[in-house]
Design a protein around this motif. Structure first.
Motif, short mmCIF file in Angstrom:
data_model
loop_
_atom_site.label_atom_id
_atom_site.label_comp_id
_atom_site.label_asym_id
_atom_site.label_seq_id
_atom_site.Cartn_x
_atom_site.Cartn_y
_atom_site.Cartn_z
N ASP A 169 -5.18 2.70 7.37
CA ASP A 169 -4.58 1.72 8.04
C ASP A 169 -5.67 1.10 9.18
OD1 ASP A 169 -2.91 -0.89 8.72
OD2 ASP A 169 -1.76 0.57 9.51
N ASN A 170 -6.32 -0.03 8.81
CA ASN A 170 -6.48 -1.12 9.72
C ASN A 170 -8.18 -0.28 10.13
OD1 ASN A 170 -7.19 -3.25 10.77
ND2 ASN A 170 -7.54 -1.86 13.02
N TYR A 171 -8.37 0.32 8.41
CA TYR A 171 -9.79 0.37 8.77
C TYR A 171 -10.79 -0.35 7.78
CZ TYR A 171 -14.40 2.50 6.30
OH TYR A 171 -15.65 3.82 6.65
N LEU A 172 -10.24 -1.19 7.26
CA LEU A 172 -11.23 -2.95 7.00
C LEU A 172 -10.26 -3.96 8.13
CD1 LEU A 172 -10.93 -2.74 3.14
CD2 LEU A 172 -12.92 -1.90 4.80
N ASP A 173 -10.21 -3.98 9.10
CA ASP A 173 -9.78 -5.11 10.49
C ASP A 173 -9.10 -5.74 9.90
OD1 ASP A 173 -11.59 -3.37 12.48
OD2 ASP A 173 -13.51 -4.09 11.36
N GLY A 174 -8.35 -5.49 9.30
CA GLY A 174 -7.50 -6.10 8.04
C GLY A 174 -7.83 -7.52 7.29
N ARG A 175 -9.13 -7.03 6.98
CA ARG A 175 -9.28 -7.68 6.03
C ARG A 175 -8.74 -8.16 5.38
NH1 ARG A 175 -15.72 -6.37 7.26
NH2 ARG A 175 -14.47 -4.24 7.07
N THR A 176 -8.17 -7.11 3.56
CA THR A 176 -7.58 -6.66 2.61
C THR A 176 -6.26 -7.18 2.92
OG1 THR A 176 -7.85 -5.09 2.54
CG2 THR A 176 -9.98 -6.28 1.94
N PRO A 177 -5.00 -6.82 1.92
CA PRO A 177 -4.04 -6.34 2.22
C PRO A 177 -4.03 -5.01 2.35
CG PRO A 177 -4.24 -8.06 0.42
CD PRO A 177 -5.76 -7.35 0.80
N ASP A 178 -3.45 -3.97 2.36
CA ASP A 178 -2.84 -3.22 2.29
C ASP A 178 -2.71 -2.22 0.99
OD1 ASP A 178 -2.78 -2.76 5.64
OD2 ASP A 178 -0.71 -3.07 5.19
N PHE A 179 -3.99 -1.55 0.91
CA PHE A 179 -3.18 -0.69 -0.66
C PHE A 179 -4.13 -1.15 -1.33
CE2 PHE A 179 0.55 0.99 1.73
CZ PHE A 179 -0.53 2.15 2.86
N LEU A 180 -5.39 -2.38 -1.47
CA LEU A 180 -5.59 -3.14 -2.25
C LEU A 180 -6.41 -2.69 -3.43
CD1 LEU A 180 -5.62 -6.24 -3.96
CD2 LEU A 180 -7.85 -6.89 -2.07
N LEU A 181 -6.99 -1.67 -2.54
CA LEU A 181 -8.49 -1.02 -3.28
C LEU A 181 -7.83 0.07 -4.30
CD1 LEU A 181 -10.84 0.30 -3.64
CD2 LEU A 181 -10.99 1.10 -1.65
N PHE A 182 -6.50 0.78 -3.76
CA PHE A 182 -5.88 1.91 -3.85
C PHE A 182 -5.11 1.71 -5.40
CE2 PHE A 182 -3.01 6.08 -2.47
CZ PHE A 182 -3.77 6.08 -3.49
N GLU A 183 -4.38 0.30 -5.35
CA GLU A 183 -4.28 -0.10 -6.81
C GLU A 183 -3.97 -0.58 -7.31
OE1 GLU A 183 -0.19 0.01 -6.55
OE2 GLU A 183 0.42 -1.06 -4.63
N THR A 184 -5.32 -1.14 -6.95
CA THR A 184 -6.16 -2.48 -8.39
C THR A 184 -7.21 -0.88 -8.77
OG1 THR A 184 -6.82 -3.94 -6.54
CG2 THR A 184 -7.95 -3.89 -8.47
N MET A 185 -7.37 0.35 -8.27
CA MET A 185 -7.75 1.44 -9.33
C MET A 185 -7.18 1.94 -9.75
SD MET A 185 -10.56 3.23 -6.13
CE MET A 185 -11.66 3.51 -7.15
#
Length: 420
Positions: A169-185
């Motif tokens: 959570d907040n690793y990317l400083d809120g620049r992407t929606p939560d779990f965007l990378l995870f869901e996409t992969m």
């Protein structure tokens, strides 16, 4: 101290920052052999939530030992284990609507994690486990494979496989929606991410730098796991047993993990003890398929039961912890305001807090200065940039105030020295 340098391995760590030989401890204080007493804002890395040598728990322990009761039992049935299981169900599980079975995997938190990973793979028939950036789950190979810290991972000496890290959570400083990378992969058959057996997460990353996951992020993670038929493991080794307020750190988010790992303050006295809690239908173990010599340390079960009965039959400890946490937060914010050029932020929940320094080299200097002034604290974070506060939950407000004043003085002294 010559004997330690001559005989003990170079792997020793905490003692290097606290060059004293300690002899006695009580409550939130620990004393060295020269008679100097320190306030303890370390609490055995979260193992001593109820303080050193808690008198009520000590009484139970001494009575048990003086009766020649069972100490070591592997997984044999004992009266002490039965009492712990009964009271754990009555005091912790049933009031929270949790129907977990209890596995005793071994005496430490990494044993609880290893059992959870092994069970998730056995139950699902899958191998991959997803963890998160800056996670810490232990120093054995399975736990290291889902740990983020590169120094600790390198120490394994072998490749660490079947683990994939996703942004916390907040690793990317809120620049992407939560779990965007995870869901996409997960949705892309070409991503290289095999369908995971489980996700393992800390609701507050202690070793990772006091990174606090928002309740909505945790709920989103549970939703993702359920939609994709992935088991959710919460590692509550350091943040459980009341550290964030409630008994389990995930209660605030309103989630129900499939598997929960507990250790550290579970025994309530600094005695080795760990459990892996699992949904009833996940219990597919064969007898003896996962075992260990010291999973039946009965004195720890005695003190664990005592803590449940003494502290968790009502909500008083939780209320006190949250109130003390607000006191700590106010004091840290004042320090951050006074030293805005040196302090980046304040993070925490309950009675786990971090003062995040802008320059990583400042945090160990602050802790060293605090030690000289009679306060034990450690650093955390990927670069050791966080001054970490982890006092016993039983620390009084007066003791907290005294420790926070030492911390404030230590930050001032370090900044003055650096400026000079």
């Amino acid at each position: 101290m010559e004997v330690f340098a001559r005989l003990e391995s170079e792997v020793r760590g905490y003692c290097r920052g606290w060059p004293a030989v300690f002899t006695t401890a009580r409550g939130s204080h620990i004393t060295d052999e020269n008679g100097k007493t320190y306030l303890d804002f370390f609490a055995g890395a979260g193992t001593l939530n109820y303080g050193h040598n808690n008198p009520a728990l000590k009484r139970r322990l001494l009575e048990y030992l003086s009766a020649d009761a069972i100490v070591h039992s592997l997984d044999m049935y004992t009266a002490a284990k039965r009492r712990f299981l009964e009271r754990f169900e009555e005091i912790v599980l049933k009031p929270r609507g949790l129907d977990y079975k209890v596995q005793f995997p071994g005496p430490a938190g990494n044993h609880a994690v290893e059992a959870a990973l092994k069970l998730a793979r056995k139950y699902t028939g899958r191998e991959t486990v997803v963890s998160f950036t800056n996670a810490f789950h232990g120093m054995t190979l399975g736990a290291l494979a889902v740990t983020g810290n590169s120094m600790k991972r390198t120490g394994a000496g072998v490749p660490l496989g079947h683990g994939v890290a996703m942004p916390y959570d907040n690793y990317l400083d809120g620049r992407t929606p939560d779990f965007l990378l995870f869901e996409t992969m997960l949705a892309d058959s070409g991503s290289g991410l095999d369908k995971p057996a489980a996700v393992i997460v800390e609701t507050v990353q202690g070793e990772g730098g006091i990174n606090v996951a928002r309740p909505e992020w945790l709920r989103g993670l549970q939703d993702l796991c359920r939609r994709h038929d992935i088991l959710l493991i919460v590692d509550d080794v350091q943040m459980g047993c009341g550290r964030t307020g409630p008994f389990f750190s995930f209660e605030e988010a309103g989630i129900t993990p499939d598997i929960v790992c507990l250790s550290k303050s579970l025994s309530a006295y600094g005695l080795p003890m760990a459990v892996t809690l699992l949904r009833r239908e996940l219990d597919v173990w064969e007898p003896g398929e996962h075992n260990g010599t010291f999973r039946g340390f009965n004195p720890a079960m005695v003190t664990a039961t005592g803590a449940l009965e003494d502290y968790w039959t009502d909500a008083e400890l939780e209320k006190q912890t949250l109130a003390k946490g607000r006191l700590v937060e106010r004091a840290l914010n004042e320090i951050a305001l006074e030293h805005a050029g040196a302090v980046d932020s304040v993070r925490g929940r309950g009675l786990v807090w971090g003062l995040v320094m802008r320059s990583p080299e400042l945090a160990p200097k602050v802790c060293a200065e605090a030690f000289e002034r009679g306060l034990l604290m450690e650093t955390s974070g990927p670069e050791g940039e966080v001054v970490k506060l982890l006092p016993p939950l039983t620390t009084t407000e007066a003791e907290l105030t005294a420790g926070l004043e030492i911390l404030a003085d230590s930050v001032r002294a370090v900044r003055t020295a650096v400026a000079a």
